[in-house]
Design a protein around this motif. Sequence first.
Motif, PDB file in Angstrom:
ATOM      1  N   ALA A 165       7.709  -2.493  -5.070  1.00 16.07           N
ATOM      2  CA  ALA A 165       8.182  -3.670  -4.369  1.00 16.07           C
ATOM      3  C   ALA A 165       9.089  -4.423  -5.343  1.00 16.07           C
ATOM      4  O   ALA A 165       8.609  -4.927  -6.346  1.00 16.07           O
ATOM      5  CB  ALA A 165       7.014  -4.526  -3.915  1.00 16.07           C
ATOM      6  N   ASP A 166      10.394  -4.442  -5.019  1.00 15.20           N
ATOM      7  CA  ASP A 166      11.364  -4.935  -5.988  1.00 15.20           C
ATOM      8  C   ASP A 166      11.820  -6.379  -5.800  1.00 15.20           C
ATOM      9  O   ASP A 166      12.766  -6.806  -6.455  1.00 15.20           O
ATOM     10  CB  ASP A 166      12.586  -4.017  -6.012  1.00 15.20           C
ATOM     11  CG  ASP A 166      12.301  -2.689  -6.679  1.00 15.20           C
ATOM     12  OD1 ASP A 166      11.337  -2.614  -7.467  1.00 15.20           O
ATOM     13  OD2 ASP A 166      13.030  -1.724  -6.412  1.00 15.20           O
ATOM     14  N   ASP A 167      11.194  -7.120  -4.927  1.00 17.94           N
ATOM     15  CA  ASP A 167      11.499  -8.547  -4.818  1.00 17.94           C
ATOM     16  C   ASP A 167      10.318  -9.253  -4.143  1.00 17.94           C
ATOM     17  O   ASP A 167       9.368  -8.610  -3.701  1.00 17.94           O
ATOM     18  CB  ASP A 167      12.823  -8.814  -4.093  1.00 17.94           C
ATOM     19  CG  ASP A 167      12.859  -8.307  -2.664  1.00 17.94           C
ATOM     20  OD1 ASP A 167      11.805  -8.238  -1.996  1.00 17.94           O
ATOM     21  OD2 ASP A 167      13.969  -7.990  -2.188  1.00 17.94           O
ATOM     22  N   ALA A 168      10.380 -10.577  -4.070  1.00 16.93           N
ATOM     23  CA  ALA A 168       9.259 -11.359  -3.529  1.00 16.93           C
ATOM     24  C   ALA A 168       8.961 -11.002  -2.076  1.00 16.93           C
ATOM     25  O   ALA A 168       7.796 -10.915  -1.682  1.00 16.93           O
ATOM     26  CB  ALA A 168       9.551 -12.850  -3.669  1.00 16.93           C
ATOM     27  N   ASP A 169       9.996 -10.773  -1.264  1.00 14.52           N
ATOM     28  CA  ASP A 169       9.771 -10.407   0.144  1.00 14.52           C
ATOM     29  C   ASP A 169       9.048  -9.070   0.252  1.00 14.52           C
ATOM     30  O   ASP A 169       8.135  -8.904   1.061  1.00 14.52           O
ATOM     31  CB  ASP A 169      11.095 -10.331   0.908  1.00 14.52           C
ATOM     32  CG  ASP A 169      11.748 -11.692   1.091  1.00 14.52           C
ATOM     33  OD1 ASP A 169      11.028 -12.717   1.039  1.00 14.52           O
ATOM     34  OD2 ASP A 169      12.976 -11.732   1.292  1.00 14.52           O
ATOM     35  N   ALA A 170       9.447  -8.103  -0.567  1.00 17.67           N
ATOM     36  CA  ALA A 170       8.809  -6.784  -0.550  1.00 17.67           C
ATOM     37  C   ALA A 170       7.353  -6.877  -1.001  1.00 17.67           C
ATOM     38  O   ALA A 170       6.471  -6.244  -0.418  1.00 17.67           O
ATOM     39  CB  ALA A 170       9.586  -5.815  -1.431  1.00 17.67           C
ATOM     40  N   VAL A 222       4.032  -5.701   1.202  1.00  9.80           N
ATOM     41  CA  VAL A 222       3.014  -4.761   0.719  1.00  9.80           C
ATOM     42  C   VAL A 222       1.633  -5.405   0.713  1.00  9.80           C
ATOM     43  O   VAL A 222       0.661  -4.811   1.191  1.00  9.80           O
ATOM     44  CB  VAL A 222       3.380  -4.219  -0.683  1.00  9.80           C
ATOM     45  CG1 VAL A 222       2.234  -3.397  -1.260  1.00  9.80           C
ATOM     46  CG2 VAL A 222       4.643  -3.383  -0.620  1.00  9.80           C
ATOM     47  N   THR A 223       1.518  -6.615   0.198  1.00  5.59           N
ATOM     48  CA  THR A 223       0.199  -7.249   0.121  1.00  5.59           C
ATOM     49  C   THR A 223      -0.356  -7.579   1.501  1.00  5.59           C
ATOM     50  O   THR A 223      -1.567  -7.583   1.698  1.00  5.59           O
ATOM     51  CB  THR A 223       0.223  -8.512  -0.762  1.00  5.59           C
ATOM     52  OG1 THR A 223       1.217  -9.420  -0.276  1.00  5.59           O
ATOM     53  CG2 THR A 223       0.523  -8.156  -2.209  1.00  5.59           C
ATOM     54  N   ALA A 224       0.515  -7.801   2.487  1.00  2.93           N
ATOM     55  CA  ALA A 224       0.050  -8.125   3.839  1.00  2.93           C
ATOM     56  C   ALA A 224      -0.293  -6.880   4.657  1.00  2.93           C
ATOM     57  O   ALA A 224      -1.127  -6.948   5.557  1.00  2.93           O
ATOM     58  CB  ALA A 224       1.105  -8.944   4.574  1.00  2.93           C
ATOM     59  N   SER A 225       0.326  -5.736   4.357  1.00  2.62           N
ATOM     60  CA  SER A 225       0.162  -4.587   5.247  1.00  2.62           C
ATOM     61  C   SER A 225      -0.519  -3.373   4.621  1.00  2.62           C
ATOM     62  O   SER A 225      -0.797  -2.413   5.336  1.00  2.62           O
ATOM     63  CB  SER A 225       1.526  -4.167   5.801  1.00  2.62           C
ATOM     64  OG  SER A 225       2.396  -3.824   4.750  1.00  2.62           O
ATOM     65  N   CYS A 226      -0.796  -3.402   3.337  1.00  4.32           N
ATOM     66  CA  CYS A 226      -1.438  -2.264   2.674  1.00  4.32           C
ATOM     67  C   CYS A 226      -2.822  -2.669   2.175  1.00  4.32           C
ATOM     68  O   CYS A 226      -3.085  -3.852   1.967  1.00  4.32           O
ATOM     69  CB  CYS A 226      -0.593  -1.800   1.484  1.00  4.32           C
ATOM     70  SG  CYS A 226       0.991  -1.118   1.968  1.00  4.32           S
ATOM     71  N   PRO A 227      -3.688  -1.677   1.969  1.00  3.24           N
ATOM     72  CA  PRO A 227      -5.011  -2.016   1.414  1.00  3.24           C
ATOM     73  C   PRO A 227      -4.864  -2.642   0.032  1.00  3.24           C
ATOM     74  O   PRO A 227      -3.901  -2.363  -0.684  1.00  3.24           O
ATOM     75  CB  PRO A 227      -5.727  -0.662   1.309  1.00  3.24           C
ATOM     76  CG  PRO A 227      -4.857   0.337   1.946  1.00  3.24           C
ATOM     77  CD  PRO A 227      -3.514  -0.254   2.169  1.00  3.24           C
ATOM     78  N   GLN A 228      -5.819  -3.453  -0.331  1.00  6.09           N
ATOM     79  CA  GLN A 228      -5.806  -4.084  -1.647  1.00  6.09           C
ATOM     80  C   GLN A 228      -6.053  -3.015  -2.711  1.00  6.09           C
ATOM     81  O   GLN A 228      -6.844  -2.091  -2.499  1.00  6.09           O
ATOM     82  CB  GLN A 228      -6.897  -5.147  -1.712  1.00  6.09           C
ATOM     83  CG  GLN A 228      -6.690  -6.169  -2.764  1.00  6.09           C
ATOM     84  CD  GLN A 228      -7.678  -7.315  -2.635  1.00  6.09           C
ATOM     85  OE1 GLN A 228      -8.726  -7.178  -2.009  1.00  6.09           O
ATOM     86  NE2 GLN A 228      -7.362  -8.426  -3.229  1.00  6.09           N
ATOM     87  N   GLY A 258      16.702  -1.731   4.612  1.00  4.84           N
ATOM     88  CA  GLY A 258      15.257  -1.977   4.648  1.00  4.84           C
ATOM     89  C   GLY A 258      14.790  -2.843   3.488  1.00  4.84           C
ATOM     90  O   GLY A 258      15.570  -3.170   2.579  1.00  4.84           O
ATOM     91  N   PRO A 259      13.519  -3.206   3.512  1.00  8.36           N
ATOM     92  CA  PRO A 259      12.972  -4.011   2.412  1.00  8.36           C
ATOM     93  C   PRO A 259      13.015  -3.218   1.106  1.00  8.36           C
ATOM     94  O   PRO A 259      13.043  -1.990   1.112  1.00  8.36           O
ATOM     95  CB  PRO A 259      11.535  -4.300   2.849  1.00  8.36           C
ATOM     96  CG  PRO A 259      11.219  -3.289   3.884  1.00  8.36           C
ATOM     97  CD  PRO A 259      12.509  -2.874   4.510  1.00  8.36           C
ATOM     98  N   ALA A 260      13.012  -3.908  -0.003  1.00  7.74           N
ATOM     99  CA  ALA A 260      13.126  -3.288  -1.326  1.00  7.74           C
ATOM    100  C   ALA A 260      11.801  -2.639  -1.724  1.00  7.74           C
ATOM    101  O   ALA A 260      11.185  -2.999  -2.720  1.00  7.74           O
ATOM    102  CB  ALA A 260      13.569  -4.323  -2.346  1.00  7.74           C
ATOM    103  N   ILE A 261      11.376  -1.666  -0.909  1.00  7.23           N
ATOM    104  CA  ILE A 261      10.128  -0.946  -1.158  1.00  7.23           C
ATOM    105  C   ILE A 261      10.456   0.546  -1.219  1.00  7.23           C
ATOM    106  O   ILE A 261      10.988   1.105  -0.269  1.00  7.23           O
ATOM    107  CB  ILE A 261       9.093  -1.203  -0.042  1.00  7.23           C
ATOM    108  CG1 ILE A 261       8.758  -2.691   0.035  1.00  7.23           C
ATOM    109  CG2 ILE A 261       7.832  -0.375  -0.277  1.00  7.23           C
ATOM    110  CD1 ILE A 261       7.923  -3.061   1.250  1.00  7.23           C
ATOM    111  N   ASP A 262      10.147   1.153  -2.350  1.00 10.30           N
ATOM    112  CA  ASP A 262      10.315   2.591  -2.524  1.00 10.30           C
ATOM    113  C   ASP A 262       8.931   3.227  -2.540  1.00 10.30           C
ATOM    114  O   ASP A 262       7.980   2.639  -3.064  1.00 10.30           O
ATOM    115  CB  ASP A 262      11.018   2.921  -3.837  1.00 10.30           C
ATOM    116  CG  ASP A 262      12.437   2.373  -3.910  1.00 10.30           C
ATOM    117  OD1 ASP A 262      12.975   1.989  -2.854  1.00 10.30           O
ATOM    118  OD2 ASP A 262      12.991   2.326  -5.016  1.00 10.30           O
TER     119      ASP A 262
END
Length: 71
Positions: free
Chosen positions: A1-6, A10-16, A49-53
């Motif tokens: 996750a390469d920026d605050a939005d990404a 990730v924290t909202a939609s993926c398991p902790q 897309g969001p800065a998520i690889d």
Amino acid sequence: ADDADAIEIVTASCPQTPLMQRSAKGLHFLFRHPGTPVSNAVRLGRKDGPAIDIRGDGGLVVGPGSRHKTG
């Protein structure tokens, strides 16, 4: 996750996960493989897309403690 939005996505939609590593641009989140195929993706497969690889099957992540041949 390469920026605050990404990071927020990730924290909202993926398991902790306790496995995170700070990067120059954001955070790397490490998850256990789910046992089903996981594709690699850059910006989640969309140019805008969001800065998520994602590094999945066949992908490579060099993590903390890794050593380069030069030391």
